[in-house]
Design a protein around this motif. Sequence first.
Motif, short mmCIF file in Angstrom:
data_model
loop_
_atom_site.label_atom_id
_atom_site.label_comp_id
_atom_site.label_asym_id
_atom_site.label_seq_id
_atom_site.Cartn_x
_atom_site.Cartn_y
_atom_site.Cartn_z
N LYS A 23 92.19 13.92 30.58
CA LYS A 23 93.25 13.20 29.94
C LYS A 23 93.90 13.74 28.74
CE LYS A 23 94.77 8.71 27.92
NZ LYS A 23 95.14 9.32 26.43
N SER A 24 93.20 14.91 28.14
CA SER A 24 93.58 15.69 27.11
C SER A 24 94.28 17.20 27.52
CB SER A 24 92.52 15.87 25.97
OG SER A 24 91.59 16.64 26.64
N LYS A 25 94.17 17.27 28.80
CA LYS A 25 94.57 18.11 29.61
C LYS A 25 95.83 18.15 30.30
CE LYS A 25 90.04 20.61 29.84
NZ LYS A 25 89.07 21.09 30.65
N GLY A 26 96.55 17.06 29.90
CA GLY A 26 97.89 16.66 30.66
C GLY A 26 97.89 16.08 32.06
N PHE A 27 96.83 15.55 32.26
CA PHE A 27 96.70 14.78 33.70
C PHE A 27 97.62 13.65 33.73
CE2 PHE A 27 94.43 11.54 36.29
CZ PHE A 27 94.53 11.88 37.26
N ILE A 28 97.69 12.62 32.64
CA ILE A 28 98.92 11.63 32.91
C ILE A 28 100.06 12.09 32.82
CG2 ILE A 28 99.54 9.70 31.59
CD1 ILE A 28 96.59 9.22 32.60
N GLU A 29 100.41 13.20 32.19
CA GLU A 29 101.90 13.94 32.09
C GLU A 29 102.09 14.38 33.31
OE1 GLU A 29 99.54 14.31 29.76
OE2 GLU A 29 100.62 13.36 27.96
N VAL A 40 98.87 5.79 28.50
CA VAL A 40 97.58 5.05 28.66
C VAL A 40 96.46 5.55 27.64
CG1 VAL A 40 95.42 5.18 30.39
CG2 VAL A 40 97.91 5.48 31.30
N SER A 41 95.89 4.41 26.81
CA SER A 41 95.36 4.80 25.82
C SER A 41 93.69 5.35 26.36
CB SER A 41 94.71 3.46 25.10
OG SER A 41 94.04 2.60 26.05
N ASP A 42 93.10 6.29 25.36
CA ASP A 42 91.81 6.68 25.70
C ASP A 42 90.95 5.51 26.29
OD1 ASP A 42 92.68 8.90 24.94
OD2 ASP A 42 91.64 9.35 23.02
N LYS A 43 91.03 4.24 25.77
CA LYS A 43 89.96 3.48 26.35
C LYS A 43 90.54 2.96 27.66
CE LYS A 43 87.32 -0.38 25.61
NZ LYS A 43 87.23 -1.09 26.78
N GLU A 44 91.50 2.50 28.01
CA GLU A 44 92.21 2.41 29.45
C GLU A 44 91.95 3.46 30.47
OE1 GLU A 44 96.17 -0.24 28.37
OE2 GLU A 44 96.28 1.80 28.18
N PHE A 45 91.92 4.77 29.89
CA PHE A 45 91.76 5.71 30.85
C PHE A 45 90.27 5.86 31.02
CE2 PHE A 45 90.66 10.27 31.72
CZ PHE A 45 91.61 10.69 32.82
N GLU A 46 89.47 5.54 30.05
CA GLU A 46 87.82 5.78 30.15
C GLU A 46 87.44 4.56 31.12
OE1 GLU A 46 85.93 6.53 26.57
OE2 GLU A 46 83.92 5.90 27.54
N ASP A 47 88.13 3.38 30.88
CA ASP A 47 87.67 2.24 31.51
C ASP A 47 87.91 2.54 33.21
OD1 ASP A 47 86.69 1.03 29.51
OD2 ASP A 47 88.39 -0.28 29.24
N ARG A 48 89.04 2.75 33.44
CA ARG A 48 89.50 3.06 34.83
C ARG A 48 88.73 4.22 35.52
NH1 ARG A 48 93.63 0.98 37.95
NH2 ARG A 48 92.53 -0.86 37.05
N PHE A 49 88.46 5.28 34.80
CA PHE A 49 87.66 6.56 35.12
C PHE A 49 86.24 5.99 35.63
CE2 PHE A 49 84.50 9.95 34.79
CZ PHE A 49 85.40 10.88 35.41
N LYS A 50 85.82 4.85 34.78
CA LYS A 50 84.22 4.44 34.91
C LYS A 50 84.45 3.54 36.34
CE LYS A 50 82.15 4.76 30.52
NZ LYS A 50 82.08 4.21 29.28
N ILE B 85 98.30 5.95 37.99
CA ILE B 85 99.75 5.72 37.74
C ILE B 85 99.89 4.40 37.55
CG2 ILE B 85 100.46 7.85 39.15
CD1 ILE B 85 100.84 5.81 41.43
N ARG B 86 101.13 4.16 37.16
CA ARG B 86 101.59 2.65 36.87
C ARG B 86 100.83 2.25 35.87
NH1 ARG B 86 106.64 0.64 39.47
NH2 ARG B 86 106.93 2.32 40.86
N SER B 87 100.53 2.95 34.80
CA SER B 87 99.80 2.47 33.49
C SER B 87 98.29 1.98 34.20
CB SER B 87 100.40 1.40 32.69
OG SER B 87 101.56 2.01 32.52
N CYS B 88 97.70 2.90 34.96
CA CYS B 88 96.24 2.03 35.54
C CYS B 88 96.85 1.05 36.48
CB CYS B 88 95.38 1.99 34.56
SG CYS B 88 94.82 3.22 33.34
#
Lengths: 157, 157
Positions: A23-29, A40-50, B85-88
Amino acid sequence: MENINSSSEGKTFRVRKLELSDKSKGFIELLRQLTVCDSVSDKEFEDRFKEISMYGDDHVICVIEDETSGKIIASGSVFIEKKFIRSCGKVGHIEDVVVDAGARGMQLGKKIVEFLADHAHSMGCYKVILDCSDENKVFYEKCGFKKKEIQMVKYFI
Amino acid sequence: MENINSSSEGKTFRVRKLELSDKSKGFIELLRQLTVCDSVSDKEFEDRFKEISMYGDDHVICVIEDETSGKIIASGSVFIEKKFIRSCGKVGHIEDVVVDAGARGMQLGKKIVEFLADHAHSMGCYKVILDCSDENKVFYEKCGFKKKEIQMVKYFI
């Protein structure tokens, strides 16, 4: 002697699975070059990743990181659908293939698609499918795909 | 007074989730009208049924049973793909929609597709997609879908 890797400036690119730190390496960008992708917040990213990780090898997201810049410059995903047809067969679905606009012409898209198709094959799928625009048909033909059906969509928003 | 259900001889058809006992009600024979589907043993059916059930609401197979004959006469499936994408966002994928050749003209296909699309909507998907042949385009338009992309395929067998 000419450098045969001139188009990629001698760099080698490795496809690997998505990691939480991407996420901090520009994945969302990077995904934003594909379609709408609000922050996407760090929390949202982590939740979806899990959530996705829970599927193990049945849902894999892969990336290519530019080791020099530390940025994610290509990505794609595949999930394995379990069916009853074809004697309880499986089908791989490739989604969200994207290459950074500044990293085109180095066959990174092909590398990503091959990685995902190979994964589907190794999981026992009898085929792998994807939907794309007419403009991307030629690219996927170069990856060994053929046009078959049409995609229909219904939006809820 | 005319019976407005004349086309279905007054019968009402309920869409419900696939049950383990549906194998003995002609479920596999129905799928054979869709594509290749060799015989599946009870053990294979149960194993695949359990694998899919593990996904809970993220992978649902629905059927319509003809209560008179005790046969499964329509089916379809949907699975929910989790994205970044699309905000998770989430996307529903509809697959393997089939109506028994002897039960056409009673809007059972539409009932199945609506059930699957409603499920995807209720799961928070921003869209639901499916791939079909050109011939089935009109049917899916009647179900509220629009043509968008093309489907590409790579076979491993």
